[in-house]
Every structure is written in structure tokens, then in C-alpha cells.
Design a protein around this motif. Structure first.
Motif, PDB file in Angstrom:
ATOM      1  N   ARG A 155     -18.641  -0.252 -28.383  1.00 35.48           N
ATOM      2  CA  ARG A 155     -19.381   1.215 -28.078  1.00 35.48           C
ATOM      3  C   ARG A 155     -20.374   1.691 -29.191  1.00 35.48           C
ATOM      4  N   TRP A 156     -20.106   1.097 -30.606  1.00 41.23           N
ATOM      5  CA  TRP A 156     -20.986   1.568 -31.560  1.00 41.23           C
ATOM      6  C   TRP A 156     -22.026   0.708 -31.636  1.00 41.23           C
ATOM      7  N   LEU A 157     -22.014  -0.646 -30.978  1.00 42.82           N
ATOM      8  CA  LEU A 157     -23.354  -1.425 -30.828  1.00 42.82           C
ATOM      9  C   LEU A 157     -23.969  -0.886 -29.758  1.00 42.82           C
ATOM     10  N   ALA A 158     -23.359  -0.378 -28.832  1.00 43.29           N
ATOM     11  CA  ALA A 158     -24.249   0.350 -27.545  1.00 43.29           C
ATOM     12  C   ALA A 158     -24.865   1.422 -28.345  1.00 43.29           C
ATOM     13  N   GLU A 159     -24.505   2.476 -28.960  1.00 41.76           N
ATOM     14  CA  GLU A 159     -25.174   3.426 -29.718  1.00 41.76           C
ATOM     15  C   GLU A 159     -26.200   2.906 -30.535  1.00 41.76           C
ATOM     16  N   SER A 160     -25.802   2.009 -31.318  1.00 42.53           N
ATOM     17  CA  SER A 160     -27.012   1.322 -32.267  1.00 42.53           C
ATOM     18  C   SER A 160     -28.157   0.754 -31.145  1.00 42.53           C
ATOM     19  N   THR A 161     -27.916   0.118 -30.177  1.00 44.87           N
ATOM     20  CA  THR A 161     -29.009  -0.204 -29.324  1.00 44.87           C
ATOM     21  C   THR A 161     -29.861   0.717 -28.832  1.00 44.87           C
ATOM     22  N   LEU A 162     -29.326   1.945 -28.607  1.00 44.67           N
ATOM     23  CA  LEU A 162     -30.087   3.083 -28.280  1.00 44.67           C
ATOM     24  C   LEU A 162     -30.919   3.741 -29.213  1.00 44.67           C
ATOM     25  N   LEU A 163     -29.964   3.785 -30.579  1.00 44.00           N
ATOM     26  CA  LEU A 163     -30.883   4.291 -31.685  1.00 44.00           C
ATOM     27  C   LEU A 163     -32.325   3.200 -32.214  1.00 44.00           C
TER      28      LEU A 163
END
Length: 244
Positions: A155-163
Motif C-alpha cells: 500500500r505504501w508503494l501504491a501511494e508512492s506511485t500516486l505521489l
């Protein structure tokens, strides 16, 4: 007027000062003098900003934890989170040394691998600073942490992708993260919206043919069992075909 005998007996007798031993009087006077001198000559609290110190080796932190590395990691992460609040100053995040900041986050994550607190700070706090170079340091930290434990940290890499997409406006970096997210979580219990971020990014980049090939391969593989994900992919494939 004389007090009743019961009240008179309850009164606490008061002795004159000369009845107190001289030694006790001298000790009290010395203690009072020492206290006054302490407050009179003590240095005023410093309002100078302090730089974030270098992170020590994790082996030293493990020894300092006395068998409780997770507890030390929690306390250390809180200390790091509020390091910007110094006496007389509030240090902007963009003035912190992000190389050292990343090292501290990495240390605390190594001491408590199941904790998501360091990753949360990296993405939702320090990664929000309006400085692309510092943002990239935080996103790279999250990416490396994800590769160590994809199932727990996706989930943290998913948020990093959006960031990376919306704040950095770096679609190439976002696509790299999205591809790693899909590749390293294959067969894991990860929602399809996270695994299929790469499809949406390919569309945003105008790589429609690549997006169609990717969707077609996913549908033909037979590995997708979630009917909602199948419907999502079929709708995306139809939309891409109509767009062409």
C-alpha cells in the motif's frame, strides 16, 4: 476567651526559631543560597537550531534496546517525527538533511520490520515537502522497503506511485513503481486497483498499444479470478479499442 480543652489539645505547638538546631538552620540556609545561585547563573535555554545527527549503526541501536528493539523503534520514530519542533524554532522539513532522515527511518524500520510508522512518515509527512529532490529520497526509501516485504508494504508503494504521478509529475517513475507493484505481488492478496495502476499510467502516457497488450495478456493468462477485476480490465480494453 479560653478554647475548649479538646480544641486546645488539637493545636500544633509552635516552637521559636532559636529552638531549631544550628546545624539544621545552616543546612537550610546553604540549600536556599545554592538554589538562588543556580537560577541566577544558569545559562538561558539555547534557541539555536540543531541539525539532525547522523544515524548510528543498527547494531549499536540493537544493543541499546536491551532486548526491546520494537519499543526503541517506536520511541525513536516519535523523536524523529517531532525533531523539527525545537526550543524557540520550528524547523521546516525542507531544511532537514533528507539523507540523514532516510537513514533514521531505515534504522527504525530495521528494528521493527512489522511497523508501518516509518513508511507512513516517509509518504504522508516528509514526502509532501515541496522539494522534488527530497521527495525522491523518500519515495526511493519506500520502494526499497517494499521490495524487502511486498506483501506487507504494497500500500505504501501504491501511494508512492500516486505521489510520483501527481506531485512529481514523473510518469516514468510512477510507471516503474506500478510495474514493480504488480510483479512482486503476483498471487498475493492485493486489491486489483493497486496491481492495475500500470494500465492507467500507460494510458496517461499515451501508450495505448502497450496498455492493450498488457490487459489482453492479463485476461488471457486465466490468473485473474476476481470477477470485479475481470470486468474492470474488459471495460478498459473496450475503452481503449473505441478510443483508437
Amino acid at each position: 476567651m479560653r478554647l475548649p480543652a479538646r480544641l486546645a489539645a488539637a493545636r500544633t505547638p509552635t516552637r521559636p526559631l532559636r529552638a531549631v538546631p544550628v546545624g539544621v538552620q545552616g543546612a537550610f540556609a546553604l540549600a536556599l543560597t545554592a538554589q538562588l545561585l543556580w537560577y541566577g547563573f544558569a545559562p538561558t535555554p539555547s534557541s539555536e537550531r540543531h541539525a539532525l545527527p547522523p544515524a548510528p549503526p543498527v547494531s549499536l541501536l540493537r544493543v541499546s534496546a536491551f532486548g526491546e528493539p520494537a519499543a526503541l523503534a517506536r520511541a525513536g520514530t516519535l523523536w524523529l517525527q517531532y525533531f523539527d519542533q525545537q526550543p524557540g524554532h520550528s524547523v521546516p522539513y525542507r531544511e532537514l538533511d533528507y539523507g540523514r532522515l532516510r537513514a533514521w527511518l531505515d534504522r527504525w524500520l530495521m528494528l521493527a520490520p512489522t511497523s508501518e510508522y516509518p513508511l507512513s512518515l516517509a509518504v504522508r509527512l516528509y514526502g509532501q515537502v515541496s522539494d522534488p529532490s527530497r521527495q525522491r529520497i523518500m519515495l526511493d526509501f519506500v520502494h526499497e522497503a517494499f521490495l524487502e516485504d511486498p506483501g506487507a508494504r504494497w500500500r505504501w508503494l501504491a501511494e508512492s506511485t500516486l505521489l510520483a504521478k501527481h506531485r512529481l509529475e514523473d510518469l516514468d517513475l510512477a510507471l516503474r513503481y506500478a510495474r514493480d507493484l504488480a510483479e512482486h505481488t503476483e498471487g498475493m492478496d492485493v486489491p486489483y486497483w493497486a496491481r492495475d495502476l500500470q494500465i492507467l499510467l500507460l494510458e496517461d502516457m499515451g501508450e495505448y498499444e502497450a496498455a492493450r497488450i498488457l490487459i489482453g495478456g492479463l485476461l488471457a493468462s486465466g490468473e485473474i479470478e476476481d470477477p470485479r477485476e475481470v470486468r474492470f480490465l474488459e471495460r478498459r480494453l473496450e475503452a481503449l479499442s473505441q478510443g483508437e
